[in-house]
Design a protein around this motif. Sequence first.
Motif, mmCIF file in Angstrom:
data_model
loop_
_atom_site.group_PDB
_atom_site.id
_atom_site.type_symbol
_atom_site.label_atom_id
_atom_site.label_comp_id
_atom_site.label_asym_id
_atom_site.label_seq_id
_atom_site.Cartn_x
_atom_site.Cartn_y
_atom_site.Cartn_z
ATOM 1 N N LEU A 47 31.935 52.345 33.551
ATOM 2 C CA LEU A 47 31.619 52.635 34.954
ATOM 3 C C LEU A 47 31.336 54.121 35.108
ATOM 4 O O LEU A 47 32.095 54.964 34.618
ATOM 5 C CB LEU A 47 32.783 52.243 35.862
ATOM 6 C CG LEU A 47 32.582 52.539 37.359
ATOM 7 C CD1 LEU A 47 31.511 51.623 37.949
ATOM 8 C CD2 LEU A 47 33.896 52.376 38.124
ATOM 9 N N LEU A 48 30.240 54.436 35.793
ATOM 10 C CA LEU A 48 29.913 55.827 36.115
ATOM 11 C C LEU A 48 30.411 56.138 37.515
ATOM 12 O O LEU A 48 30.144 55.382 38.458
ATOM 13 C CB LEU A 48 28.405 56.057 36.051
ATOM 14 C CG LEU A 48 27.704 55.743 34.728
ATOM 15 C CD1 LEU A 48 26.209 56.004 34.861
ATOM 16 C CD2 LEU A 48 28.286 56.572 33.593
ATOM 17 N N LEU A 49 31.133 57.247 37.663
ATOM 18 C CA LEU A 49 31.589 57.714 38.971
ATOM 19 C C LEU A 49 30.834 58.999 39.288
ATOM 20 O O LEU A 49 31.076 60.041 38.678
ATOM 21 C CB LEU A 49 33.101 57.964 38.950
ATOM 22 C CG LEU A 49 33.738 58.405 40.273
ATOM 23 C CD1 LEU A 49 33.549 57.343 41.350
ATOM 24 C CD2 LEU A 49 35.216 58.714 40.081
ATOM 25 N N ILE A 50 29.903 58.908 40.229
ATOM 26 C CA ILE A 50 28.994 60.003 40.522
ATOM 27 C C ILE A 50 29.309 60.578 41.900
ATOM 28 O O ILE A 50 29.512 59.841 42.870
ATOM 29 C CB ILE A 50 27.527 59.535 40.504
ATOM 30 C CG1 ILE A 50 27.205 58.789 39.206
ATOM 31 C CG2 ILE A 50 26.585 60.713 40.699
ATOM 32 C CD1 ILE A 50 27.331 59.629 37.965
ATOM 33 N N TRP A 71 43.716 57.190 28.748
ATOM 34 C CA TRP A 71 43.744 58.574 28.307
ATOM 35 C C TRP A 71 42.639 59.327 29.039
ATOM 36 O O TRP A 71 41.575 58.778 29.317
ATOM 37 C CB TRP A 71 43.484 58.670 26.800
ATOM 38 C CG TRP A 71 44.548 58.068 25.946
ATOM 39 C CD1 TRP A 71 45.774 57.638 26.349
ATOM 40 C CD2 TRP A 71 44.475 57.836 24.529
ATOM 41 N NE1 TRP A 71 46.481 57.153 25.281
ATOM 42 C CE2 TRP A 71 45.722 57.265 24.153
ATOM 43 C CE3 TRP A 71 43.504 58.059 23.572
ATOM 44 C CZ2 TRP A 71 45.990 56.905 22.833
ATOM 45 C CZ3 TRP A 71 43.769 57.705 22.252
ATOM 46 C CH2 TRP A 71 45.004 57.142 21.888
ATOM 47 N N THR A 72 42.892 60.583 29.347
ATOM 48 C CA THR A 72 41.882 61.430 29.967
ATOM 49 C C THR A 72 41.493 62.526 28.984
ATOM 50 O O THR A 72 42.358 63.265 28.495
ATOM 51 C CB THR A 72 42.393 62.052 31.275
ATOM 52 O OG1 THR A 72 42.711 61.003 32.203
ATOM 53 C CG2 THR A 72 41.348 62.960 31.896
ATOM 54 N N VAL A 73 40.209 62.612 28.708
ATOM 55 C CA VAL A 73 39.713 63.549 27.702
ATOM 56 C C VAL A 73 38.724 64.505 28.364
ATOM 57 O O VAL A 73 37.817 64.077 29.087
ATOM 58 C CB VAL A 73 39.006 62.800 26.548
ATOM 59 C CG1 VAL A 73 38.466 63.787 25.516
ATOM 60 C CG2 VAL A 73 39.963 61.817 25.897
ATOM 61 N N ALA A 74 38.913 65.785 28.129
ATOM 62 C CA ALA A 74 37.959 66.767 28.619
ATOM 63 C C ALA A 74 36.636 66.584 27.886
ATOM 64 O O ALA A 74 36.606 66.354 26.669
ATOM 65 C CB ALA A 74 38.487 68.180 28.410
ATOM 66 N N ARG A 75 35.533 66.682 28.615
ATOM 67 C CA ARG A 75 34.227 66.498 27.999
ATOM 68 C C ARG A 75 34.039 67.414 26.796
ATOM 69 O O ARG A 75 33.494 67.004 25.758
ATOM 70 C CB ARG A 75 33.151 66.732 29.072
ATOM 71 C CG ARG A 75 31.723 66.481 28.643
ATOM 72 C CD ARG A 75 31.063 67.711 28.089
ATOM 73 N NE ARG A 75 31.294 68.859 28.938
ATOM 74 C CZ ARG A 75 31.178 70.110 28.547
ATOM 75 N NH1 ARG A 75 30.854 70.398 27.295
ATOM 76 N NH2 ARG A 75 31.406 71.109 29.375
ATOM 77 N N CYS A 97 30.505 64.566 32.626
ATOM 78 C CA CYS A 97 29.587 64.084 31.592
ATOM 79 C C CYS A 97 28.164 64.566 31.784
ATOM 80 O O CYS A 97 27.328 64.378 30.888
ATOM 81 C CB CYS A 97 29.623 62.554 31.558
ATOM 82 S SG CYS A 97 31.170 61.893 30.894
ATOM 83 N N ASP A 98 27.860 65.177 32.924
ATOM 84 C CA ASP A 98 26.515 65.703 33.107
ATOM 85 C C ASP A 98 26.292 66.991 32.320
ATOM 86 O O ASP A 98 25.191 67.548 32.358
ATOM 87 C CB ASP A 98 26.220 65.934 34.600
ATOM 88 C CG ASP A 98 27.378 66.562 35.343
ATOM 89 O OD1 ASP A 98 28.527 66.402 34.905
ATOM 90 O OD2 ASP A 98 27.147 67.206 36.372
ATOM 91 N N PRO A 129 22.673 59.828 35.281
ATOM 92 C CA PRO A 129 22.313 60.161 33.890
ATOM 93 C C PRO A 129 20.891 60.662 33.713
ATOM 94 O O PRO A 129 20.629 61.474 32.817
ATOM 95 C CB PRO A 129 22.527 58.826 33.160
ATOM 96 C CG PRO A 129 23.558 58.117 33.961
ATOM 97 C CD PRO A 129 23.285 58.495 35.389
ATOM 98 N N SER A 130 19.956 60.219 34.535
ATOM 99 C CA SER A 130 18.561 60.665 34.396
ATOM 100 C C SER A 130 18.412 62.159 34.639
ATOM 101 O O SER A 130 17.405 62.761 34.243
ATOM 102 C CB SER A 130 17.660 59.884 35.358
ATOM 103 O OG SER A 130 18.117 60.016 36.690
ATOM 104 N N ASP A 131 19.421 62.778 35.265
ATOM 105 C CA ASP A 131 19.377 64.218 35.542
ATOM 106 C C ASP A 131 20.219 65.031 34.559
ATOM 107 O O ASP A 131 20.371 66.240 34.739
ATOM 108 C CB ASP A 131 19.875 64.501 36.966
ATOM 109 C CG ASP A 131 18.977 63.896 38.028
ATOM 110 O OD1 ASP A 131 17.790 63.703 37.752
ATOM 111 O OD2 ASP A 131 19.477 63.599 39.139
ATOM 112 N N TRP A 132 20.761 64.393 33.535
ATOM 113 C CA TRP A 132 21.647 65.106 32.612
ATOM 114 C C TRP A 132 20.886 65.873 31.538
ATOM 115 O O TRP A 132 21.500 66.611 30.764
ATOM 116 C CB TRP A 132 22.606 64.127 31.925
ATOM 117 C CG TRP A 132 23.574 63.454 32.867
ATOM 118 C CD1 TRP A 132 23.653 63.605 34.223
ATOM 119 C CD2 TRP A 132 24.578 62.505 32.513
ATOM 120 N NE1 TRP A 132 24.644 62.814 34.742
ATOM 121 C CE2 TRP A 132 25.229 62.122 33.718
ATOM 122 C CE3 TRP A 132 24.997 61.938 31.303
ATOM 123 C CZ2 TRP A 132 26.273 61.203 33.745
ATOM 124 C CZ3 TRP A 132 26.028 61.012 31.326
ATOM 125 C CH2 TRP A 132 26.670 60.653 32.527
#
Length: 229
Positions: A47-50, A71-75, A97-98, A129-132
């Motif tokens: 799931l993407l949360l934007i 778990w929470t991981v820093a990008r 993630c961007d 994601p298209s703007d990443w």
Amino acid sequence: MTEKPRQLALDLPVDAGLDVEDFLVSASNEAAFDVLERWPDWPDSVLLLIGPPGSGKSHCAAIWAKRSHAWTVARAALRLPDVPHLASAGALVIEDCDAMQGQEDALFHLLNIARERKSSLLLTARTPPSDWGLATADLLSRLRLAPTATLGEPDDALVRAVLVKMFIERQLVVDTSVVEYLALRIDRSIAAAQAVVETLDREGLARGRRITRPLAAEILKIRDGDEPG
């Protein structure tokens, strides 16, 4: 008349809760929050949360992580050799993630393993994601197939509620006119609300004054450069 001496304002920690009861739901975030609440009944394992800065992405992610034992991981900490271990958690959060340049291989591998193992993966970002600026076409294709929950910019009602909550967290008693004055003049973001409350708390303590509308007006003028600070 002798000016009243300023008191020393101690920068004491404030317990800003990130539990579900601390999350303020409004029209700008209700739909996205509802999607997160439906876990594990998601249409996809990813799931993407934007949402824009200050919209509550990290708070939502923290709520979901607690519920799912994720778990929470820093990008910045996402590395290809660690992907199998990360996927073994069963549920995982990766924020920002961007800004994935240089880690596309790791994310691509993680998406594949997550779907194979039916692990839950929550990715937060400011933009779709298209703007990443991704260079890996297959990664972009997989991300475009993932369901998206979108957080809007905080509306006026949410900004007011956040201001009240932050004043209460700091045990500050303020009149409703202060909240109304600030809500109409600060950027509509949780970060902006936090910054102005912190400043008012510090200045009120340093000056030995209650937080009033005139004090709020003075602080905002100084912040905006209308008066010397």
